[in-house]
Design a protein around this motif. Structure first.
Motif, short mmCIF file in Angstrom:
data_model
loop_
_atom_site.label_atom_id
_atom_site.label_comp_id
_atom_site.label_asym_id
_atom_site.label_seq_id
_atom_site.Cartn_x
_atom_site.Cartn_y
_atom_site.Cartn_z
N CYS A 63 0.83 -1.21 0.00
CA CYS A 63 0.00 0.00 0.00
C CYS A 63 0.86 1.26 0.00
O CYS A 63 0.62 2.21 -0.76
N HIS A 67 1.47 3.99 -3.14
CA HIS A 67 1.13 5.39 -2.90
C HIS A 67 2.32 6.31 -3.19
O HIS A 67 2.14 7.39 -3.78
N LEU A 122 -4.98 -2.01 -8.33
CA LEU A 122 -4.87 -0.63 -7.86
C LEU A 122 -4.53 0.30 -9.03
O LEU A 122 -5.05 1.43 -9.12
N TYR A 123 -3.70 -0.19 -9.94
CA TYR A 123 -3.35 0.61 -11.12
C TYR A 123 -4.58 0.82 -12.01
O TYR A 123 -4.85 1.93 -12.47
N GLU A 125 -7.72 0.72 -11.13
CA GLU A 125 -8.69 1.57 -10.44
C GLU A 125 -8.28 3.04 -10.42
O GLU A 125 -9.12 3.93 -10.50
N ASN A 126 -6.99 3.31 -10.31
CA ASN A 126 -6.53 4.68 -10.09
C ASN A 126 -5.97 5.38 -11.33
O ASN A 126 -5.91 6.60 -11.35
N ASN A 140 -11.17 -6.92 -12.72
CA ASN A 140 -10.64 -7.05 -11.37
C ASN A 140 -11.10 -8.33 -10.69
O ASN A 140 -10.33 -8.96 -9.95
N LEU A 161 -6.26 -4.44 -1.02
CA LEU A 161 -7.23 -3.47 -1.56
C LEU A 161 -7.99 -2.78 -0.44
O LEU A 161 -8.23 -1.57 -0.47
N TYR A 164 -5.60 -0.41 1.41
CA TYR A 164 -5.29 0.80 0.64
C TYR A 164 -6.46 1.79 0.65
O TYR A 164 -6.25 3.00 0.62
N SER A 165 -7.67 1.26 0.70
CA SER A 165 -8.85 2.14 0.68
C SER A 165 -8.94 3.02 1.92
O SER A 165 -9.61 4.05 1.91
#
Length: 253
Positions: A63, A67, A122-123, A125-126, A140, A161, A164-165
């Motif tokens: 995480c 970031h 994560l990639y 999603e972001n 996913n 996940l 990280y949220s």
């Protein structure tokens, strides 16, 4: 006095925590070698409890790494290469066939594959804007289930996940992580090993350890690469000892 208290509370930089994870991981895997199959004797129970520190620390720093990384694609690629190398080392270490259709459905590859998958999600999603929401959900979901045969299974992905949220709030991260590990423990209790399920309680020990994190990387920049090298290398050493002591047999669950 206030500054002293702060120093006492926050004494570990990321290098120290990664070193703790390395030591705990080595103890855990050495216990697998000495006491195959998760026996319920006191010695392996205690040693595996210590070993349960490893995965949550790794999840936490995935995480943090995602970031803070300056190049997400390079970070993702590095984990992918690492997962491939670790797969062969993991299979050799524990005597697991490289043929995915031979043997059971659990523990077919290392925990590094779920870590890689978590970063890919994560990639997506972001950073990926070309996909519609339903497309992201579909991709996913497939990626999450692809981690099912790995060490820690889909739970490693879901835990990362979840953590990280709520990144930045350790208490909430622990709640997210503990919830997913509890699900994993229930499945393990009925389908894998009751002893292993009980040992998963050890993940709770990570909270006071991470509470001491001061948010700093530390001066030893080589520690990042040391971990990448140490993980497959120590598994190869375990594999060599396994063959010498037991023969070419599977010592994993």
């Amino acid at each position: 006095m206030k500054n002293t208290d702060m120093n006492i509370r926050n004494i570990f930089n990321s290098n120290y925590l990664k070193l703790i994870a390395i030591i705990a991981m080595t103890i855990d895997h050495a216990t697998d070698l000495l006491f195959p199959g998760f026996p319920s004797q006191p010695a392996p129970l205690v040693l595996h409890f210590v070993g349960r520190l490893t995965a949550p620390i790794m999840w936490f720093f995935v995480c943090e790494g995602f970031h803070y990384t300056k190049d997400v694609k390079k970070y993702m690629m590095r984990l992918g290469v690492f997962a491939i190398i670790s797969h062969f080392a993991y299979c050799f270490g524990f005597g697991i066939s490289l043929n995915p259709f031979e043997g059971g459905i659990f523990n077919r590859t290392s925990v590094m594959y779920p870590l890689f998958i978590a970063v890919v999600i994560l990639y997506i999603e972001n950073y990926v804007t070309s996909l519609k929401k339903w497309q992201k959900i579909l991709i996913n979901t497939i990626l999450i289930f692809s981690a099912f045969p790995a060490d820690w299974s889909c739970i490693a992905v879901l835990a990362i996940l979840g953590m990280y949220s709520v990144r930045g709030n350790l208490e909430k991260q622990m709640i997210k992580m503990t919830g997913w590990v509890f699900c994993y423990a229930v499945v393990s209790y009925f389908f894998v090993s009751k002893t292993y399920a009980i040992e998963l309680i050890g993940i709770l020990m990570v909270y006071p350890v991470l509470k001491l994190y001061n948010g700093e990387r530390g001066k030893a920049k080589w520690m990042k690469w040391f971990f990448y090298l140490f993980y497959p290398l120590h598994l190869v050493i375990i594999g060599i000892i396994r063959v010498l002591v037991y023969g070419n047999v599977n010592i994993c669950l």
